[in-house]
Design a protein around this motif. Sequence first.
Motif, short mmCIF file in Angstrom:
data_model
loop_
_atom_site.label_atom_id
_atom_site.label_comp_id
_atom_site.label_asym_id
_atom_site.label_seq_id
_atom_site.Cartn_x
_atom_site.Cartn_y
_atom_site.Cartn_z
N TRP A 1 0.84 -1.20 0.00
CA TRP A 1 0.00 0.00 0.00
C TRP A 1 0.87 1.25 0.00
N PHE A 2 1.82 1.30 0.93
CA PHE A 2 2.69 2.47 1.02
C PHE A 2 3.52 2.64 -0.24
N GLU A 3 4.05 1.55 -0.76
CA GLU A 3 4.93 1.62 -1.92
C GLU A 3 4.21 2.21 -3.12
N ASN A 4 2.95 1.89 -3.27
CA ASN A 4 2.18 2.44 -4.39
C ASN A 4 1.73 3.88 -4.12
N LEU A 5 1.19 4.13 -2.92
CA LEU A 5 0.64 5.46 -2.65
C LEU A 5 1.71 6.51 -2.41
N ARG A 6 2.96 6.09 -2.17
CA ARG A 6 4.03 7.09 -2.06
C ARG A 6 4.38 7.69 -3.42
N HIS A 7 3.91 7.07 -4.48
CA HIS A 7 4.10 7.65 -5.81
C HIS A 7 3.27 8.93 -5.88
N SER A 8 3.94 10.05 -6.15
CA SER A 8 3.30 11.36 -6.04
C SER A 8 2.03 11.46 -6.88
N ARG A 9 2.09 11.01 -8.12
CA ARG A 9 0.94 11.16 -9.00
C ARG A 9 -0.23 10.29 -8.55
N LEU A 10 0.06 9.05 -8.15
CA LEU A 10 -1.02 8.18 -7.70
C LEU A 10 -1.64 8.71 -6.42
N ALA A 11 -0.81 9.18 -5.48
CA ALA A 11 -1.35 9.74 -4.24
C ALA A 11 -2.30 10.88 -4.54
N PHE A 12 -1.92 11.72 -5.50
CA PHE A 12 -2.76 12.86 -5.85
C PHE A 12 -4.06 12.40 -6.52
N LEU A 13 -3.97 11.48 -7.48
CA LEU A 13 -5.17 11.00 -8.16
C LEU A 13 -6.13 10.32 -7.18
N ILE B 1 -3.75 6.34 5.38
CA ILE B 1 -2.50 6.10 4.65
C ILE B 1 -2.44 6.98 3.41
N GLY B 2 -3.55 7.05 2.67
CA GLY B 2 -3.58 7.86 1.46
C GLY B 2 -3.31 9.32 1.73
N LEU B 3 -3.91 9.86 2.80
CA LEU B 3 -3.69 11.27 3.14
C LEU B 3 -2.27 11.52 3.61
N MET B 4 -1.72 10.61 4.41
CA MET B 4 -0.33 10.78 4.86
C MET B 4 0.63 10.79 3.67
N CYS B 5 0.36 9.96 2.68
CA CYS B 5 1.21 9.95 1.48
C CYS B 5 0.99 11.21 0.65
N ALA B 6 -0.26 11.61 0.47
CA ALA B 6 -0.56 12.77 -0.38
C ALA B 6 -0.02 14.06 0.22
N PHE B 7 -0.04 14.18 1.56
CA PHE B 7 0.49 15.37 2.23
C PHE B 7 1.97 15.23 2.58
N ARG B 8 2.57 14.16 2.13
CA ARG B 8 4.01 13.91 2.32
C ARG B 8 4.40 13.93 3.80
N LEU B 9 3.58 13.26 4.61
CA LEU B 9 3.86 13.18 6.03
C LEU B 9 4.73 11.96 6.32
#
Length: 476
Positions: free
Chosen positions: A332-344, A387-395
């Motif tokens: 989950w983290f490995e995919n959502l840490r991708h900036s574009r995917l986290a944003f989408l 998890i998605g929000l933490m990745c999208a906000f780069r926390l």
Amino acid sequence: LPLQRATVKDSAVFAFASQSCTSTHRTNIIDESDVIESAESTTVATGTGNRKTYKLIQVQVIHRHGDRTPITPMKDEKYWSDTLPPPSLLSKIAEGTTIKRNEDEEGKVHGASGRGPFGKLTQLGLLQMVEVGSRLREELHLDEDDAGSSDGGFHIDDEGHIHLHKGRLFTGASPLHPTKIKVKSTDFPRTLQSVQALLVGLFPDGLPEGVDVEIDARHTSSLIPDPQPRSSQEQVQLERALSRRQHIVDKEEELKDLAKKISRELKPFVGKDANSAVFGIGEEDDAKQKERALTWSQLSEIMTCLKARDMLPESISLEEYETVTSHSAWKWFENLRHSRLAFLAMKPFMNFIMETLNIGKNQNDGTEGNEKESILHIYSAHDSSLIGLMCAFRLQQPSKWPEYGSYLKIELFEAEPVLTIDNLSQDGFKDYFVRFSLNGSVLNSHWGPDKEGHSVSNGMIPLRHLENCIEREHGE
């Protein structure tokens, strides 16, 4: 723990303020001897001229639901049904709440919502969420003992900054009230019931007569990273591409035999229609694989539910359990840490949050709305949402996967300089800062400070800097 709304009260926990910590002096000027004494005894890393007075003006809370039954259908439906709260208790916690839905959404069911007794909040989960509500009340409301203490109801942090009302949102003069709250939830029974239970803990004396809290359940697809169907074809294609990256393929090849073994060991527990419950970023294609009956998310969630009830087969070792659950979280983290995917995946939820922050700022400035607008916003959601929000906000990434009842808190502060004889020219200057935390622990952002160095070690991020970073990274 009593669950009647009128009797949840514990005087040791809920003896709250009837008066606020107010002062006849301007609050951002050092003119009280006890403030000066406290400040002088504090190691001020930022220097006297950079010290600020912070006032909390808005809080957004995104929480995971409480303990649940497996989403994947299991064979022993009666056992799992017996773990659910009785209908009378669910009716009790629903008192004083109404649910708002879109009529055109009727019949749309997400794969992770569960069917029958599966994917549902348990009695344990309900109790967990009452406790989460109680904890949030303690964190948000200034206790009358604190308000009347010798320090005047403020505290000074390690960097010498002053926090009015000891960093609380509500006081005796401006108490917590249902009219100051807005609630959104995914339209899953477990999230709706979780936030209803949370409200029991938040209002231990019950909701005021004739005042209902509306739960807005119209935005399910905006509050999770994996809506079904996805919100864009770009997200579908990107998930597929990221899941096929060589290091992920190699890792799953390495764990393939373990996944097959765990699937075999769980077969006596799993229902025939297990493949109908497919969910997760990068996981839905896995369900088409014939080599493994269950996806990583399914393997992980089934074992977690069984282990919590001492039902995990002895043939599955603790090491194997931890390997599978860790791999599922890692993926989950490995995919959502991708900036574009986290944003989408998280753009709609980020928009809710950023728009709410700006409404809070504008209301405080007097440029929008009025003082009666909501200042506490609660979102009842899922671990994937956190998890998605933490990745999208780069926390910063937490040390472990968010457990049931975990909550991400987003605080908005008004900040003014602490005036001294040397910086009187800054009188009236006001700025706004945002702070993120998970279960009470501050999360710093990897976006770091702005060019003026405004992001400091206490986790405060200038609102304008946060907006600039989102614009710079995502360009939308």
